[in-house]
Design an enzyme around this catalytic site. Structure first.
Site, mmCIF file in Angstrom:
data_model
loop_
_atom_site.group_PDB
_atom_site.id
_atom_site.type_symbol
_atom_site.label_atom_id
_atom_site.label_comp_id
_atom_site.label_asym_id
_atom_site.label_seq_id
_atom_site.Cartn_x
_atom_site.Cartn_y
_atom_site.Cartn_z
ATOM 1 N N LYS A 217 -8.650 40.743 -0.355
ATOM 2 C CA LYS A 217 -8.248 39.595 -1.174
ATOM 3 C C LYS A 217 -8.643 38.255 -0.564
ATOM 4 O O LYS A 217 -8.876 38.141 0.638
ATOM 5 C CB LYS A 217 -6.745 39.659 -1.466
ATOM 6 N N ARG A 251 -2.210 49.840 -1.307
ATOM 7 C CA ARG A 251 -3.276 49.966 -2.304
ATOM 8 C C ARG A 251 -4.557 49.381 -1.711
ATOM 9 O O ARG A 251 -4.567 48.218 -1.310
ATOM 10 C CB ARG A 251 -2.853 49.200 -3.564
HETATM 11 C C1 PT1 Z 1 -1.620 44.515 -6.323
HETATM 12 C C2 PT1 Z 1 -2.730 44.608 -7.205
HETATM 13 C C3 PT1 Z 1 -2.614 45.496 -8.309
HETATM 14 N N1 PT1 Z 1 -3.874 43.891 -7.040
HETATM 15 C C4 PT1 Z 1 -0.459 46.097 -7.617
HETATM 16 N N2 PT1 Z 1 -1.475 46.229 -8.486
HETATM 17 C C5 PT1 Z 1 -4.871 43.997 -7.948
HETATM 18 N N3 PT1 Z 1 0.687 46.821 -7.795
HETATM 19 C C6 PT1 Z 1 -4.740 44.874 -9.034
HETATM 20 C C7 PT1 Z 1 -7.713 37.723 -4.520
HETATM 21 O O1 PT1 Z 1 -6.900 36.858 -4.169
HETATM 22 O O2 PT1 Z 1 -1.633 43.706 -5.280
HETATM 23 N N4 PT1 Z 1 -0.520 45.251 -6.546
HETATM 24 N N5 PT1 Z 1 -3.631 45.595 -9.196
HETATM 25 C C8 PT1 Z 1 -6.119 43.170 -7.764
HETATM 26 N N6 PT1 Z 1 -5.860 41.795 -8.032
HETATM 27 C C9 PT1 Z 1 -6.343 40.765 -7.222
HETATM 28 C C10 PT1 Z 1 -5.598 39.605 -7.040
HETATM 29 C C11 PT1 Z 1 -7.536 40.927 -6.548
HETATM 30 C C12 PT1 Z 1 -6.031 38.618 -6.159
HETATM 31 C C13 PT1 Z 1 -8.020 39.937 -5.697
HETATM 32 C C14 PT1 Z 1 -7.247 38.782 -5.488
HETATM 33 O O3 PT1 Z 1 -8.862 37.804 -4.086
#
Ligand code: PT1
Length: 273
Positions: A217, A251
């Protein structure tokens, strides 16, 4: 199922994107075969759970139609269910995708909207066994990083998650089916994300199992000043901290490395004199 026993050692949830853009290194178009290949690989690397997602929720991502999401997710779920002896989670906020996934044998519904979309609470309540991850987000993926704001980030997220837990309990969902997730990167600044990690025990001590997603992230990019392809070591450091603070499911994109990091951390935490 997620028996008490299975949660003793923290579990690794491997990310399986079925979004066309996530296969940018291979072909432009997503194919069912490449998703299955990736899933098999993650199982070999020691994943306990596969999280199938059809709609990107990264900052700035656009939403897709229900039909598009069903077309991406359900065929992969059916194939995986038939082929692999593994727990399957579906990352969705749409009630119809939840219903279809549950009917095809999904073990978990992972909802970044924490079952606030219409009919979604009823969709999961109709099953008496599916597990549910309730995640916190401020805003919507498309705009959530524009101006995240909290008076007290820990308290507000804790209050939100406990309200969503109560909504589940009120419709008869058993507490042991619930996971909570503070939602790293979902409407949070670097400072918010760092404080959430520093204080993660505030969530693991609530009495519900905690799941976190930190893999690659932008938080890591902001600290290390590295592109998404070079965030593995940063991701592992955060996974270790999360497990140290009592997280039950990590995850991640990088299953093999995360499995080893978690095993090592867990061995230390288990040791008694
Ligand atoms: C998470 C999650 C998810 N993240 C759960 N499900 C994502 N339960 C998708 C960035 O800042 O943390 N928990 N499902 C992916 N989402 C992101 C959000 C991906 C922020 C990247 C960022 O780079």
């Amino acid at each position: 199922m997620f028996s008490e026993n299975i949660l003793q050692i923290p579990k690794v949830m491997g990310i399986l994107n079925t979004t066309p853009d996530s296969f940018s290194d291979g072909g432009y178009f997503f194919s069912k075969d490449s998703a299955l290949k990736r899933a098999r690989q993650m199982v070999e690397e020691g994943a306990h759970i596969i999280d199938i997602g059809g709609e990107s929720t990264r900052p700035g991502a656009q939403s897709i139609s229900e039909q598009e999401e069903l077309d991406r997710v359900i065929p992969v779920l059916e194939k995986l269910r038939a082929e692999l002896p593994i727990l399957i989670s579906v990352d969705t906020s749409k009630a119809e995708v939840m219903r279809e996934s549950i009917s095809k044998g999904a073990d978990m519904i992972n909802d970044i909207m924490a079952l606030r979309n219409e009919d979604s609470l009823a969709a999961v309540a109709a099953s008496d066994k599916v597990h549910i991850c309730l995640m916190h987000i401020q805003g919507k993926p498309r705009s959530m990083q524009q101006n995240p704001h909290y008076e007290n980030v820990i308290n507000e997220i804790k209050t939100f998650l406990l309200e969503r837990v109560q909504a589940c309990l009120d419709v008869g969902i058993a507490a042991n089916r619930l996971f909570i997730d503070p939602g790293f990167g979902f409407g949070k600044t670097k400072a918010h994300n760092l404080l959430l990690m520093k204080q993660l025990q505030m969530f693991t001590e609530l009495g519900y199992s905690v799941l976190v997603g930190l893999s690659r992230k932008s938080l890591i990019g902001q600290i290390l000043n590295k592109p998404v392809t070079e965030r593995l070591y940063g991701s592992l450091a955060l996974a270790v901290l999360a497990v140290y603070k009592g997280t039950k499911i990590i995850r991640t994109h990088d299953v093999a490395a995360t499995v080893d990091a978690i095993k090592m951390t867990h061995a230390v935490l288990q040791q008694t004199d």
